[in-house]
Design a protein around this motif. Sequence first.
Motif, PDB file in Angstrom:
ATOM      1  N   UNK A 166       0.823  -1.207   0.000  1.00  0.00           N
ATOM      2  CA  UNK A 166       0.000   0.000   0.000  1.00  0.00           C
ATOM      3  C   UNK A 166       0.861   1.263   0.000  1.00  0.00           C
ATOM      4  N   UNK A 167       1.919   1.242   0.810  1.00  0.00           N
ATOM      5  CA  UNK A 167       2.810   2.403   0.868  1.00  0.00           C
ATOM      6  C   UNK A 167       3.489   2.635  -0.474  1.00  0.00           C
ATOM      7  N   UNK A 168       4.007   1.566  -1.066  1.00  0.00           N
ATOM      8  CA  UNK A 168       4.691   1.685  -2.358  1.00  0.00           C
ATOM      9  C   UNK A 168       3.725   2.144  -3.449  1.00  0.00           C
ATOM     10  N   UNK A 169       2.502   1.671  -3.393  1.00  0.00           N
ATOM     11  CA  UNK A 169       1.504   2.083  -4.391  1.00  0.00           C
ATOM     12  C   UNK A 169       1.175   3.565  -4.258  1.00  0.00           C
ATOM     13  N   UNK A 170       0.993   4.029  -3.028  1.00  0.00           N
ATOM     14  CA  UNK A 170       0.689   5.436  -2.811  1.00  0.00           C
ATOM     15  C   UNK A 170       1.846   6.331  -3.235  1.00  0.00           C
ATOM     16  N   UNK A 197       3.856   9.627  -9.797  1.00  0.00           N
ATOM     17  CA  UNK A 197       3.312   9.642 -11.155  1.00  0.00           C
ATOM     18  C   UNK A 197       2.581  10.959 -11.418  1.00  0.00           C
ATOM     19  N   UNK A 198       1.887  11.454 -10.385  1.00  0.00           N
ATOM     20  CA  UNK A 198       1.218  12.748 -10.530  1.00  0.00           C
ATOM     21  C   UNK A 198       2.220  13.862 -10.754  1.00  0.00           C
ATOM     22  N   UNK A 199       3.323  13.858  -9.985  1.00  0.00           N
ATOM     23  CA  UNK A 199       4.377  14.852 -10.184  1.00  0.00           C
ATOM     24  C   UNK A 199       4.936  14.769 -11.603  1.00  0.00           C
ATOM     25  N   UNK A 200       5.191  13.517 -12.030  1.00  0.00           N
ATOM     26  CA  UNK A 200       5.791  13.325 -13.347  1.00  0.00           C
ATOM     27  C   UNK A 200       4.853  13.792 -14.458  1.00  0.00           C
ATOM     28  N   UNK A 231      14.517  20.370 -18.533  1.00  0.00           N
ATOM     29  CA  UNK A 231      14.793  18.982 -18.909  1.00  0.00           C
ATOM     30  C   UNK A 231      15.380  18.197 -17.730  1.00  0.00           C
ATOM     31  N   UNK A 232      16.259  18.838 -16.965  1.00  0.00           N
ATOM     32  CA  UNK A 232      16.829  18.171 -15.785  1.00  0.00           C
ATOM     33  C   UNK A 232      15.742  17.803 -14.784  1.00  0.00           C
ATOM     34  N   UNK A 233      14.821  18.704 -14.568  1.00  0.00           N
ATOM     35  CA  UNK A 233      13.723  18.421 -13.648  1.00  0.00           C
ATOM     36  C   UNK A 233      12.868  17.264 -14.166  1.00  0.00           C
ATOM     37  N   UNK A 234      12.617  17.288 -15.470  1.00  0.00           N
ATOM     38  CA  UNK A 234      11.821  16.218 -16.085  1.00  0.00           C
ATOM     39  C   UNK A 234      12.528  14.871 -15.946  1.00  0.00           C
ATOM     40  N   UNK A 235      13.836  14.851 -16.227  1.00  0.00           N
ATOM     41  CA  UNK A 235      14.591  13.591 -16.126  1.00  0.00           C
ATOM     42  C   UNK A 235      14.623  13.070 -14.694  1.00  0.00           C
ATOM     43  N   UNK A 236      14.786  13.959 -13.725  1.00  0.00           N
ATOM     44  CA  UNK A 236      14.815  13.542 -12.314  1.00  0.00           C
ATOM     45  C   UNK A 236      13.479  12.946 -11.886  1.00  0.00           C
ATOM     46  N   UNK A 237      12.390  13.571 -12.309  1.00  0.00           N
ATOM     47  CA  UNK A 237      11.077  13.042 -11.963  1.00  0.00           C
ATOM     48  C   UNK A 237      10.805  11.707 -12.662  1.00  0.00           C
ATOM     49  N   UNK A 238      11.337  11.574 -13.867  1.00  0.00           N
ATOM     50  CA  UNK A 238      11.169  10.307 -14.581  1.00  0.00           C
ATOM     51  C   UNK A 238      11.917   9.185 -13.881  1.00  0.00           C
ATOM     52  N   UNK A 239      13.125   9.481 -13.396  1.00  0.00           N
ATOM     53  CA  UNK A 239      13.904   8.491 -12.641  1.00  0.00           C
ATOM     54  C   UNK A 239      13.168   8.094 -11.360  1.00  0.00           C
ATOM     55  N   UNK A 240      12.617   9.077 -10.662  1.00  0.00           N
ATOM     56  CA  UNK A 240      11.878   8.790  -9.428  1.00  0.00           C
ATOM     57  C   UNK A 240      10.621   7.973  -9.726  1.00  0.00           C
ATOM     58  N   UNK A 241       9.990   8.266 -10.852  1.00  0.00           N
ATOM     59  CA  UNK A 241       8.796   7.502 -11.228  1.00  0.00           C
ATOM     60  C   UNK A 241       9.169   6.046 -11.498  1.00  0.00           C
ATOM     61  N   UNK A 270      11.761   4.423 -10.329  1.00  0.00           N
ATOM     62  CA  UNK A 270      12.194   3.806  -9.071  1.00  0.00           C
ATOM     63  C   UNK A 270      11.004   3.432  -8.195  1.00  0.00           C
ATOM     64  N   UNK A 271      10.057   4.356  -8.044  1.00  0.00           N
ATOM     65  CA  UNK A 271       8.885   4.071  -7.203  1.00  0.00           C
ATOM     66  C   UNK A 271       8.005   3.000  -7.832  1.00  0.00           C
ATOM     67  N   UNK A 272       7.942   2.969  -9.158  1.00  0.00           N
ATOM     68  CA  UNK A 272       7.168   1.931  -9.828  1.00  0.00           C
ATOM     69  C   UNK A 272       7.801   0.559  -9.612  1.00  0.00           C
ATOM     70  N   UNK A 273       9.145   0.508  -9.646  1.00  0.00           N
ATOM     71  CA  UNK A 273       9.831  -0.758  -9.383  1.00  0.00           C
ATOM     72  C   UNK A 273       9.538  -1.249  -7.966  1.00  0.00           C
TER      73      UNK A 273
END
Length: 235
Positions: free
Chosen positions: A158-162, A168-171, A199-209, A211-214
Amino acid sequence: MKSSLLFLLALIVVITSYGQSVDYNKIILPDNAKDISIEERLVQIAWKNNPTTAMAANNVQSDLYRLRKSQWSVLDHLRFQGNLNEFTIKGRDTSDPTNMANFFPRYNISLNFTLGDFVTTPLDNKIARKSYENEGESLKQLKLQLRADVLRRYLHYKTARELFEIQKGYFDDLSAKFDLDKRKFNNGEITLNEFNTSKDRFDNQQIKKITTNESYQQSKLDLEELLGLKLEEIL
């Protein structure tokens, strides 16, 4: 006076805690239990589908059979023998004196014990009973462990899903902004430095997305490992 009162209250708490015992029949709720939470439902499913629980239950049953076998082993000392022949079937011919004592009696019963049997037989019964009780305690321990594992993994899921949904919303928001910044840069409305920052902000959020999805997908697999089913089939 105050210290005495505090000591008395502490003593009551200790006595009460020692008086409480675990009802292992409630650790895993029965299948016919109604209005239960999703957590309790997942625990039920994991207990029902986990091969380890079936093996533990079989071990308890096997030790129960061994105990009963040991308790009835005293009958091994009782011997019963029967004579079956033409004389025992048809009866004796009393007119023939040579048949008067042959092949009789029809049945022989004997009971043989050694002195050691009076010691080893009760000890064997006690050993079998303790083994049976130990398997029962192992089954109780398995109930506690499985329940804790299911609840822990479900909480992690549940925590990982949230976290993934938030990320994902940020991304998604930043992705829309980055698409806008690309058009602005192509139109010469923003500088290269501003575009690179976006672009840097976009790439960082994509990496976090990613990671959290994994983490989210891994927690789902960990929970399904205990359940033996896909969550989509349950939730």
